[in-house]
Design a protein around this motif. Sequence first.
Motif, PDB file in Angstrom:
ATOM      1  N   GLN A  51      12.027   9.960  -8.725  1.00 54.82           N
ATOM      2  CA  GLN A  51      11.707   9.524  -7.370  1.00 54.82           C
ATOM      3  C   GLN A  51      12.926   8.979  -6.636  1.00 54.82           C
ATOM      4  OE1 GLN A  51       8.564   6.650  -7.244  1.00 54.82           O
ATOM      5  NE2 GLN A  51       8.403   6.681  -4.995  1.00 54.82           N
ATOM      6  N   GLU A  52      13.849   8.302  -7.369  1.00 51.87           N
ATOM      7  CA  GLU A  52      15.011   7.719  -6.708  1.00 51.87           C
ATOM      8  C   GLU A  52      16.003   8.775  -6.212  1.00 51.87           C
ATOM      9  OE1 GLU A  52      15.598   7.751 -11.177  1.00 51.87           O
ATOM     10  OE2 GLU A  52      14.040   7.131  -9.743  1.00 51.87           O
ATOM     11  N   GLN A  69      12.267  14.653   0.063  1.00 49.91           N
ATOM     12  CA  GLN A  69      11.353  15.680   0.551  1.00 49.91           C
ATOM     13  C   GLN A  69      11.525  15.841   2.058  1.00 49.91           C
ATOM     14  OE1 GLN A  69       7.595  14.075  -1.112  1.00 49.91           O
ATOM     15  NE2 GLN A  69       7.451  15.998  -2.259  1.00 49.91           N
ATOM     16  N   GLU A  98       7.188  16.371  -7.380  1.00 45.72           N
ATOM     17  CA  GLU A  98       7.152  14.920  -7.564  1.00 45.72           C
ATOM     18  C   GLU A  98       7.056  14.526  -9.033  1.00 45.72           C
ATOM     19  OE1 GLU A  98       3.914  13.531  -5.275  1.00 45.72           O
ATOM     20  OE2 GLU A  98       4.748  14.154  -3.330  1.00 45.72           O
ATOM     21  N   SER A  99       6.442  15.383  -9.845  1.00 49.51           N
ATOM     22  CA  SER A  99       6.309  15.068 -11.269  1.00 49.51           C
ATOM     23  C   SER A  99       7.514  15.493 -12.092  1.00 49.51           C
ATOM     24  CB  SER A  99       5.050  15.744 -11.829  1.00 49.51           C
ATOM     25  OG  SER A  99       5.126  17.158 -11.663  1.00 49.51           O
ATOM     26  N   HIS A 126      14.821  12.009  -5.364  1.00 53.73           N
ATOM     27  CA  HIS A 126      14.047  13.047  -4.691  1.00 53.73           C
ATOM     28  C   HIS A 126      14.016  12.806  -3.187  1.00 53.73           C
ATOM     29  CE1 HIS A 126      10.095  15.558  -4.523  1.00 53.73           C
ATOM     30  NE2 HIS A 126      11.146  16.234  -4.102  1.00 53.73           N
ATOM     31  N   LYS A 134       3.728  19.562  -4.275  1.00 54.45           N
ATOM     32  CA  LYS A 134       3.412  18.402  -5.115  1.00 54.45           C
ATOM     33  C   LYS A 134       4.017  18.460  -6.518  1.00 54.45           C
ATOM     34  CE  LYS A 134      -0.826  17.010  -2.762  1.00 54.45           C
ATOM     35  NZ  LYS A 134      -2.282  16.716  -2.906  1.00 54.45           N
TER      36      LYS A 134
END
Length: 208
Positions: free
Chosen positions: A18-19, A23, A13-14, A21, A10
Motif C-alpha cells: 500500500q505504501e 492508483q 491492492e492485494s 501503490h 482491485k
Amino acid sequence: MNRIASDYWKPYESIIPQEKHLQTKAETFTVEGYNSLFRHFLARMRRKSKCCSKKAEMLELSVLLFMHYRNGTLISLISNAEYHSHFTLTGKIRERITYNRKTGKIPPIEDKLLFVLSYLENNPLQEYHVAACNMSQPQCNNRVCLLSDIQCRTLKTSGELPGRNHLKVNYLTEQCEDILPDGTERPIERPQDSDRQKSCYSGKKLIT
C-alpha cells in the motif's frame, strides 16, 4: 522502485504494498497506449491470435523494427542492414540453406515453338512437359500461357489463325482455294440438360 502506478483494478491492492501503490489513470494511460499500438501493428502481440513467434530473436527484431519506425530512426537501422544480413544479434555468422532449383530454360525459338505446339496438339498433362523440359509446375504453366498467347497473336497478325467455328466452313470453302483441316478430339463434360445430352450422345452403349 519507490512507486508502482496502476489502474483501479482491485487485485492490484492485494499484490502491491500500500505504501508504494499509486492508483491513477494519469500515470498508466501512456503505457496502455503503447500496448495498444503493439497489439495493433504486430500480429504476434495480439490476444487470441494464430500468429506466434517461434523464436525470441524474431520477437525482439519485430519490436525493434516497430520502435524504429515509430521513432523515425529507420535510416540508422537500414545502414546496419548489411551487417545483420550476414550476422545474427549475437554476432554469429548466419547459415543460409541453398536449394537446387530447376531452371526450366528453353533458349532456342525452335524449342519454344515445339513446346507450345506439342501442348496444343496433344493436350497432355503439364506433368509431361515438366518431366520432359526439367522445369517446375509453375514454370510450365507460365510458359504455356505466355507462348500460347504469343502464337495466337502471331498467327492472327499473319492471317493464318485457324478457325474454331464449324459454322464458317461453307464460307471458308467459298473464299479459300486450299483448306488444311486439322482437328483434335477432346473430351467434353456431360451436359446436365436432357436435350443437350441427346445431342452429344454418340449412340454407343456399354456391353455388360
